[in-house]
Design a protein around this motif. Structure first.
Motif, PDB file in Angstrom:
ATOM      1  N   ASP A 111       0.910  -1.273  -0.051  1.00 35.04           N
ATOM      2  CA  ASP A 111       0.069  -0.016  -0.033  1.00 35.04           C
ATOM      3  C   ASP A 111       0.912   1.349   0.121  1.00 35.04           C
ATOM      4  O   ASP A 111       0.443   2.153  -0.480  1.00 35.04           O
ATOM      5  CB  ASP A 111      -0.777   0.076   1.195  1.00 35.04           C
ATOM      6  N   GLY A 112       2.113   1.287   0.610  1.00 36.99           N
ATOM      7  CA  GLY A 112       2.953   2.515   0.455  1.00 36.99           C
ATOM      8  C   GLY A 112       3.483   2.681  -0.723  1.00 36.99           C
ATOM      9  O   GLY A 112       3.381   3.789  -1.114  1.00 36.99           O
ATOM     10  N   SER A 113       3.570   1.676  -1.527  1.00 40.21           N
ATOM     11  CA  SER A 113       4.212   1.803  -2.846  1.00 40.21           C
ATOM     12  C   SER A 113       3.207   2.377  -3.736  1.00 40.21           C
ATOM     13  O   SER A 113       3.492   2.988  -4.861  1.00 40.21           O
ATOM     14  CB  SER A 113       4.834   0.382  -3.546  1.00 40.21           C
ATOM     15  N   LEU A 114       1.740   2.356  -3.514  1.00 40.70           N
ATOM     16  CA  LEU A 114       0.969   3.137  -4.134  1.00 40.70           C
ATOM     17  C   LEU A 114       0.824   4.344  -4.465  1.00 40.70           C
ATOM     18  O   LEU A 114       0.367   5.061  -5.261  1.00 40.70           O
ATOM     19  CB  LEU A 114      -0.504   2.628  -3.807  1.00 40.70           C
ATOM     20  N   SER A 115       1.536   4.965  -3.291  1.00 33.94           N
ATOM     21  CA  SER A 115       1.668   6.643  -3.456  1.00 33.94           C
ATOM     22  C   SER A 115       2.676   7.022  -4.625  1.00 33.94           C
ATOM     23  O   SER A 115       2.565   8.168  -4.706  1.00 33.94           O
ATOM     24  CB  SER A 115       2.065   6.979  -2.003  1.00 33.94           C
TER      25      SER A 115
END
Length: 558
Positions: free
Chosen positions: A114-118
């Protein structure tokens, strides 16, 4: 895995959180026919164990036989060397497109946290994957964490999806055109196997949204997820580091302390980070203290640089802290959004050194060539604590140039002398020792190397060299270089980075048609992997003894 991590160090939380998910993937899918791409790939340890590399986790003598990231040289089950974030979906789109062109039928699975989705590339990949309309399985490993907490509007929707067990009417992934599945307990093998069997061999794009716990199964990692993202060796029973830092100073903490002080004096000062707050010492308590004067943009270095430019353009005083290896991701914004507009933002470039990160995916050696040739940029290289904070103070206060500072990477060295340099007088080098015949221009972290070379030449060979601290990476001091022609036969340069396109070549080019001989020392253009710094330096002829031998040989020929 915990035993190896406690003895060897590595990414702890990301790998603990994906154990069951990885087992389920390999149970259902047929790797490497079915292609699994890990975003960042720092969570691929279990994947490596299940694909023929278990000895590197069981046998201490073989710990270093595998890297901390996916690596095609190790196994046919890995498809890319990956260490930067938000890339898996785009890379998987390429694998899927080639599969479709060849009329093959294997599954392509992109795993992304989920962090990499930013990161912008993640959005671009999702957008393309949805339009492609063929088999593409995107596994979103949602543990409600980046390295630190997540930031951005997307995470409100992820929370809503978690809270409603995937039933929320507003669904980011469906809005793009994906089918969507939610797994409430990402550590339940039966649930995971069931949903993977449902999506296997799908003929259209699908997102499997899985809720996991970062650090799952190790109490200390579950309780302090930010601290346990990555770590040095630790005592397994207590969680305490085997390499306690004690009271040693570090530039991250010193910078955070300094910036908090500046914020209290000036409400226009703002600290920016792209999901790595510790790089500028913004630990949780400082983030709280800074309030609106602190911005974490998520894993989005491009946005961070453009944001800093916009803040500066409207009278703010932005300071963006970033690791050198990740700054490579935003060259266009450095050039277009920041430097063409000549906006006075400050960028603190960390771990830019042969002594920084040493994995092939995380090298910090390329910043001098990358940033040193952008017009309007003023890139500074301090040699000590006093110079660093003098540069930072000037960078925040001035409003004429974009400023970058190459934060020293070899520990906090103190000169004991206040730095009174007027940095507004650009490209003026500092002569720290007068001599003749040989001039040593030693940049940043390699200034101490210059001191040692000068001392050895003086003590053992009676050669009193001129020692110069250039401070400026982005320009040359033509007046000083011209003056060296009078009593010097040789100029040698030291830089802690790649030679090609770097600082030393500017000096060599200046002297090109003259009789002055120039010898540049740095790292030859390459992608070194998991190297020992001293060995890499030696392979590039960088040692006091070797340099002194070179100098004596050149002077003899002269």
């Amino acid at each position: 895995m915990l035993k190896k991590l406690s003895e060897h160090g590595g990414h702890i939380g990301p790998n603990l959180g994906i154990v069951e998910l990885t087992i389920a993937l390999h149970y259902v899918f047929n790797s490497p026919r079915d292609k699994i791409v890990y975003d960042v790939s720092h969570q691929s340890y279990i994947h490596k164990m299940l694909t023929g590399r278990k000895d590197a986790f069981i046998n201490a003598e073989k710990y270093d036989e595998v890297s901390g990231y996916s690596n095609p040289e190790e196994s046919k089950h890995d498809f890319f060397n990956i260490g930067h974030t938000s890339t898996s979906i785009s890379l998987a789109c390429g694998l899927a497109k080639a599969r479709d062109l060849k009329a093959e039928k294997d599954n392509v699975i992109a795993i992304i946290g989920d962090g990499s989705l930013s990161g912008g590339e993640a959005y671009e990949g999702l957008n393309n994957a949805a339009e492609a309309g063929t088999n593409m399985i995107v596994v979103v490993n949602d543990n409600d964490m980046s390295i630190a907490e997540n930031h951005g509007g997307l995470y409100k929707n992820l929370k809503e999806l978690r809270d409603t067990e995937g039933k929320a009417e507003c669904n980011f992934f469906k809005s793009l055109g994906f089918d969507y599945h939610y797994v409430k307990d990402g550590h339940d093998l039966e649930q995971l196997i069931s949903v993977f069997n449902q999506v296997k061999d799908t003929e259209h794009p699908v997102v499997v949204h899985i809720h996991t716990i970062k650090g799952k199964g190790y109490e200390f990692a579950e309780k302090n997820k930010e601290q346990w993202h990555w770590g040095m060796p630790f005592i397994l029973e207590t969680g305490k580091s085997k390499f306690a830092m004690g009271d040693a100073e570090d530039y991250g903490n010193l910078t955070g302390e300094y910036l908090i002080g500046e914020m209290k004096k000036d409400s226009k000062v703002v600290a920016i980070t792209s999901a790595t707050p510790a790089v500028i010492g913004f630990y949780p308590e400082r983030r709280t203290e800074a309030g609106k004067q602190y911005v974490d943009v998520g894993i989005a270095e491009e946005h961070a640089v453009a944001l800093a430019s916009g803040i500066a353009a409207n009278g703010g005083k932005p300071v963006y802290g970033v690791y050198s290896t990740f700054l490579q991701r935003t060259y266009d914004q450095l050039s277009q959004d920041l430097c063409i507009n000549n906006n006075p933002a400050v960028i603190l470039v960390n771990m830019a050194s042969v002594y920084g990160m040493n994995d092939v995916t995380h090298l910090g050696l390329y910043d001098i060539a990358m940033m040193g040739n952008i017009p309007n940029m003023v890139y500074l290289a301090p040699t000590c604590k006093e110079e660093y904070f003098a540069m930072l103070k000037w960078g925040i206060e001035q409003n004429e140039h974009p400023i970058a500072i190459r934060v020293p990477a070899m520990g906090v060295i103190k000169s004991g002398v206040e730095d009174t340099t007027d940095y507004s007088k650009l490209n003026k080098y500092k002569v720290t020792k007068e001599g003749k015949d040989v001039a040593v221009i030693a940049l940043g972290d390699f200034y101490q190397l210059g001191e040692k070379v000068a001392a050895k030449l003086s003590k053992e060979n009676g050669i009193e060299v001129t020692l110069i601290n250039p401070k400026y990476i982005t320009g040359i001091d033509e007046e000083l270089l011209e003056s060296l022609k009078k009593e010097h036969k040789l100029v040698i340069t030291f830089e802690d980075g790649i030679l090609e396109g770097g600082f030393g070549e500017k000096i060599a080019s200046y002297y090109g048609l003259t009789e002055m001989k120039v010898k540049n020392y740095g790292i030859r253009k390459s992608f070194p992997d998991r190297y020992v710094p001293e060995e890499l330096l030696k392979a590039n002829g960088i040692s006091v003894e070797h340099i002194v031998e070179d100098v004596l040989s050149i002077l003899k020929d002269k």
